[in-house]
Design a protein around this motif. Structure first.
Motif, PDB file in Angstrom:
ATOM      1  N   VAL A 151       0.936  -0.968   0.087  1.00 20.59           N
ATOM      2  CA  VAL A 151      -0.207   0.017   0.136  1.00 20.59           C
ATOM      3  C   VAL A 151       0.994   1.323   0.237  1.00 20.59           C
ATOM      4  CG1 VAL A 151      -1.712   1.171   1.343  1.00 20.59           C
ATOM      5  CG2 VAL A 151      -1.357  -0.867   1.161  1.00 20.59           C
ATOM      6  N   MET A 152       1.820   1.058   0.958  1.00 18.14           N
ATOM      7  CA  MET A 152       2.830   2.386   0.884  1.00 18.14           C
ATOM      8  C   MET A 152       3.473   2.311  -0.449  1.00 18.14           C
ATOM      9  SD  MET A 152       1.617   4.038   3.334  1.00 18.14           S
ATOM     10  CE  MET A 152       0.479   3.468   3.264  1.00 18.14           C
ATOM     11  N   GLN A 153       4.430   1.597  -0.897  1.00 19.86           N
ATOM     12  CA  GLN A 153       4.509   1.868  -2.090  1.00 19.86           C
ATOM     13  C   GLN A 153       3.222   2.178  -2.690  1.00 19.86           C
ATOM     14  OE1 GLN A 153       5.698  -2.266  -3.180  1.00 19.86           O
ATOM     15  NE2 GLN A 153       7.325  -2.106  -1.826  1.00 19.86           N
ATOM     16  N   ASN A 154       2.587   2.157  -3.326  1.00 18.28           N
ATOM     17  CA  ASN A 154       1.142   3.403  -4.165  1.00 18.28           C
ATOM     18  C   ASN A 154       0.233   3.752  -3.321  1.00 18.28           C
ATOM     19  OD1 ASN A 154       1.463   1.511  -6.289  1.00 18.28           O
ATOM     20  ND2 ASN A 154       1.717   0.020  -5.138  1.00 18.28           N
ATOM     21  N   LYS A 155       0.853   4.684  -2.391  1.00 16.87           N
ATOM     22  CA  LYS A 155       0.461   5.543  -1.493  1.00 16.87           C
ATOM     23  C   LYS A 155      -0.379   7.135  -2.282  1.00 16.87           C
ATOM     24  CE  LYS A 155       4.134   7.411   0.725  1.00 16.87           C
ATOM     25  NZ  LYS A 155       3.837   8.859   0.788  1.00 16.87           N
ATOM     26  N   ASP A 156       0.660   7.438  -3.301  1.00 13.25           N
ATOM     27  CA  ASP A 156       0.321   8.542  -3.905  1.00 13.25           C
ATOM     28  C   ASP A 156      -0.572   8.781  -4.958  1.00 13.25           C
ATOM     29  OD1 ASP A 156       2.504   9.828  -1.867  1.00 13.25           O
ATOM     30  OD2 ASP A 156       3.556   9.044  -3.486  1.00 13.25           O
ATOM     31  N   SER A 157      -1.374   7.413  -5.312  1.00 12.40           N
ATOM     32  CA  SER A 157      -2.474   7.256  -6.362  1.00 12.40           C
ATOM     33  C   SER A 157      -3.360   6.099  -5.836  1.00 12.40           C
ATOM     34  CB  SER A 157      -1.210   7.630  -7.474  1.00 12.40           C
ATOM     35  OG  SER A 157      -1.260   5.358  -7.185  1.00 12.40           O
ATOM     36  N   PHE A 158      -4.629   7.062  -6.887  1.00 11.00           N
ATOM     37  CA  PHE A 158      -5.445   5.926  -6.484  1.00 11.00           C
ATOM     38  C   PHE A 158      -5.257   4.652  -6.094  1.00 11.00           C
ATOM     39  CE2 PHE A 158      -4.358   4.645 -11.307  1.00 11.00           C
ATOM     40  CZ  PHE A 158      -5.216   3.053 -10.786  1.00 11.00           C
ATOM     41  N   TRP A 159      -3.958   3.854  -6.649  1.00  6.82           N
ATOM     42  CA  TRP A 159      -3.036   2.322  -6.308  1.00  6.82           C
ATOM     43  C   TRP A 159      -3.589   1.931  -5.136  1.00  6.82           C
ATOM     44  CZ3 TRP A 159      -3.551  -0.237  -9.824  1.00  6.82           C
ATOM     45  CH2 TRP A 159      -3.329  -0.837 -11.906  1.00  6.82           C
ATOM     46  N   GLY A 160      -3.050   3.094  -3.971  1.00  3.29           N
ATOM     47  CA  GLY A 160      -2.955   3.255  -2.868  1.00  3.29           C
ATOM     48  C   GLY A 160      -4.119   1.909  -2.516  1.00  3.29           C
ATOM     49  N   PRO A 161      -5.295   2.739  -2.080  1.00  2.00           N
ATOM     50  CA  PRO A 161      -6.515   2.622  -1.646  1.00  2.00           C
ATOM     51  C   PRO A 161      -7.181   1.169  -2.333  1.00  2.00           C
ATOM     52  CG  PRO A 161      -7.158   4.682  -2.763  1.00  2.00           C
ATOM     53  CD  PRO A 161      -5.502   4.559  -2.342  1.00  2.00           C
ATOM     54  N   LEU A 162      -6.968   1.755  -3.914  1.00  9.56           N
ATOM     55  CA  LEU A 162      -7.304   0.298  -4.741  1.00  9.56           C
ATOM     56  C   LEU A 162      -6.722  -1.460  -4.391  1.00  9.56           C
ATOM     57  CD1 LEU A 162      -8.921  -1.189  -6.596  1.00  9.56           C
ATOM     58  CD2 LEU A 162      -6.836  -0.808  -8.482  1.00  9.56           C
ATOM     59  N   THR A 163      -5.428  -1.057  -3.754  1.00  7.79           N
ATOM     60  CA  THR A 163      -4.048  -2.660  -2.662  1.00  7.79           C
ATOM     61  C   THR A 163      -5.474  -2.064  -1.467  1.00  7.79           C
ATOM     62  OG1 THR A 163      -2.494  -1.335  -3.823  1.00  7.79           O
ATOM     63  CG2 THR A 163      -2.352  -2.726  -2.186  1.00  7.79           C
ATOM     64  N   MET A 164      -5.601  -1.038  -0.940  1.00 10.12           N
ATOM     65  CA  MET A 164      -5.807  -1.852   0.837  1.00 10.12           C
ATOM     66  C   MET A 164      -7.209  -2.840  -0.202  1.00 10.12           C
ATOM     67  SD  MET A 164      -5.776   1.407   2.168  1.00 10.12           S
ATOM     68  CE  MET A 164      -6.136   0.992   3.867  1.00 10.12           C
ATOM     69  N   ILE A 165      -8.445  -2.152  -0.333  1.00 11.93           N
ATOM     70  CA  ILE A 165      -9.512  -3.209  -1.051  1.00 11.93           C
ATOM     71  C   ILE A 165      -9.391  -4.788  -1.801  1.00 11.93           C
ATOM     72  CG2 ILE A 165     -11.849  -2.781  -2.503  1.00 11.93           C
ATOM     73  CD1 ILE A 165     -11.627   0.108  -2.261  1.00 11.93           C
ATOM     74  N   SER A 166      -8.108  -4.493  -2.715  1.00 14.09           N
ATOM     75  CA  SER A 166      -8.105  -5.781  -3.387  1.00 14.09           C
ATOM     76  C   SER A 166      -7.240  -7.046  -2.427  1.00 14.09           C
ATOM     77  CB  SER A 166      -7.233  -5.630  -4.330  1.00 14.09           C
ATOM     78  OG  SER A 166      -7.692  -4.717  -5.477  1.00 14.09           O
ATOM     79  N   LEU A 167      -6.496  -6.576  -1.205  1.00 12.31           N
ATOM     80  CA  LEU A 167      -5.099  -7.355  -1.006  1.00 12.31           C
ATOM     81  C   LEU A 167      -6.853  -7.787   0.846  1.00 12.31           C
ATOM     82  CD1 LEU A 167      -2.121  -6.548  -1.020  1.00 12.31           C
ATOM     83  CD2 LEU A 167      -3.228  -7.879  -1.789  1.00 12.31           C
ATOM     84  N   PHE A 168      -7.721  -6.723   1.404  1.00 11.88           N
ATOM     85  CA  PHE A 168      -8.201  -7.702   2.432  1.00 11.88           C
ATOM     86  C   PHE A 168      -9.930  -7.455   1.745  1.00 11.88           C
ATOM     87  CE2 PHE A 168      -4.612  -5.004   4.945  1.00 11.88           C
ATOM     88  CZ  PHE A 168      -5.110  -4.975   5.582  1.00 11.88           C
ATOM     89  N   THR A 169     -10.207  -8.173   2.845  1.00  8.38           N
ATOM     90  CA  THR A 169     -11.507  -8.962   2.852  1.00  8.38           C
ATOM     91  C   THR A 169     -12.476  -7.812   3.387  1.00  8.38           C
ATOM     92  OG1 THR A 169     -11.258  -9.687   4.689  1.00  8.38           O
ATOM     93  CG2 THR A 169     -11.699 -10.983   3.102  1.00  8.38           C
TER      94      THR A 169
END
Length: 393
Positions: A203-221
């Motif tokens: 998440v932190m590697q992608n925290k500067d764009s939409f990829w950060g929150p998308l990563t959170m949603i994609s990895l967690f249930t």
């Protein structure tokens, strides 16, 4: 400790559907040619989120070929799935390209379900999909470690599981005292810590764009207050993105007590429609219970619900259970096993989506006017709430 409890949901790698919460605006296209799927197979594009909803597009396979088209507000993440099958292909839809999908989808039959392996599928023409799949690869090493632990500690875990199902407390205590059980528990603790660190780094590697929150949603249930610091570390651009808003609303959901729930209609086992309004007639308090046959916390709550229903049903208490099971047979089998005395329905009308159900069990306690007086109260809290309500009458 709460983060570990939440991560337990991750090791099953369960996935949830999502809701398309914004206006569709631009067109996208996908052309596919694959082996392994029979004519008439239905493919779906399911949005990536934690809210159950309908797919944004469907396609039917004919002679190995299929195509998707539709409108979205790009970039928009989806999972391509075979309808009613396990397994998925992660994609990010973008109106600027026509995506191509080629290769082989391998069908795998299991005793209670059918899965599909997309590992032999190649996606071209979609740089965003390439990046998305590279982000999700952080799970590969975790999958391997999880499977290795299960193989190494399989016998003790199986023995404990059998003792637990029989409620054999003496045997359970005996197994907990063994070296094997302690080593298994330690391996699980280390695994959960590794999952947390791996996901946080992604998440932190992608925290500067939409990829950060998308990563959170994609990895967690599902997400909760334990991820508040993760969200706070995102850039403002990431927070303002569609996925950033989804994450914020999930971590800090608006309180709904005092609001009225939406009416809905469900189909009874005789095929006739019945509305929530009709189900509430003559009742003082109603518990709307979203559950699933595969949900262990849901099944563990059933004895408490049975006790409360027996105690308060003749005083005006009603339970309405709505299953989000994808297969009717799974739901019917669970009903046969549980022998529930109150109305039960299978959600074929998108009620979970209407109520923005992110996980099960989700429960709403409402009054005769369909006003919410309790959210996700269960166990002892539900018993105390009902005792208070009926004592005041």
């Amino acid at each position: 400790m709460m983060i570990l409890k939440k991560l337990v949901c991750l090791v099953g790698w369960g996935l949830c559907n999502a809701s398309l919460l914004f206006a569709q605006s631009t067109s996208f296209g996908i052309e596919g040619s694959v082996k392994g799927l029979s004519d008439g197979t239905c493919l779906q594009l399911v949005p990536v989120s934690h809210i159950d909803t309908s797919p944004v597009a469907e396609a039917v396979v004919k002679n190995g070929a299929f195509s998707f088209s539709g409108k979205i507000n790009p970039p928009f993440a989806v999972r391509m799935v075979v309808k009613e099958g396990a397994g998925f292909l992660p994609l990010v839809l973008d109106s600027s390209v026509v995506m191509k999908i080629e290769g082989e989808i391998v069908k795998e039959s299991h005793p209670t379900y059918t899965s599909y392996d997309f590992s032999k599928v190649v996606v071209s023409g979609s740089p965003l999909s390439d990046k998305y799949r590279s982000i999700l690869k952080v799970r590969d090493a975790l999958d391997s470690l999880y499977n290795a632990n299960n193989m190494k500690y399989g016998p003790i875990r199986e023995a404990f599981g059998k003792a637990y199902s029989r409620k054999d407390k003496v045997l359970m205590d005996s197994l907990r005292a063994t070296t094997e059980y302690k080593a298994s528990a330690e391996a699980d603790s280390l695994f959960f810590v590794k999952v947390e660190h791996t996901y946080y780094d992604a998440v932190m590697q992608n925290k500067d764009s939409f990829w950060g929150p998308l990563t959170m949603i994609s990895l967690f249930t599902y997400l909760g207050k334990e991820q508040a610091d993760w969200y706070n570390a995102l850039s403002q651009e990431a927070k303002d993105s569609y996925y950033g808003k989804l994450v914020k609303d999930e971590i800090w959901p608006p309180r709904q007590e005092g609001l009225k729930v939406a009416d809905f209609s469900v189909k009874g086992q005789n095929g006739e429609d019945i509305s929530l309004t009709e189900l509430c007639q003559g009742k003082k308090y109603i518990l709307i219970d979203f559950w699933a046959s595969w949900c262990n916390p849901c099944r563990k709550e059933i004895p408490n619900l049975k006790n409360l229903y027996a105690k308060y049903a003749d005083k005006g208490f009603q339970i309405i259970s709505i299953s989000i099971d994808k297969k009717k047979a799974d739901w019917e089998k669970a009903l046969q096993e549980e022998q529930l005395a109150w109305p039960n329905y299978l959600d074929t009308e998108g009620i979970a989506s209407l109520y923005k159900v992110r996980f099960v069990p989700t429960m709403y306690l409402i009054d005769m006017n369909k006003t919410i007086i309790g959210e996700n109260v269960r166990g002892e809290a539900l018993a105390e709430k009902l005792a208070e309500l009926f004592q005041s009458k």
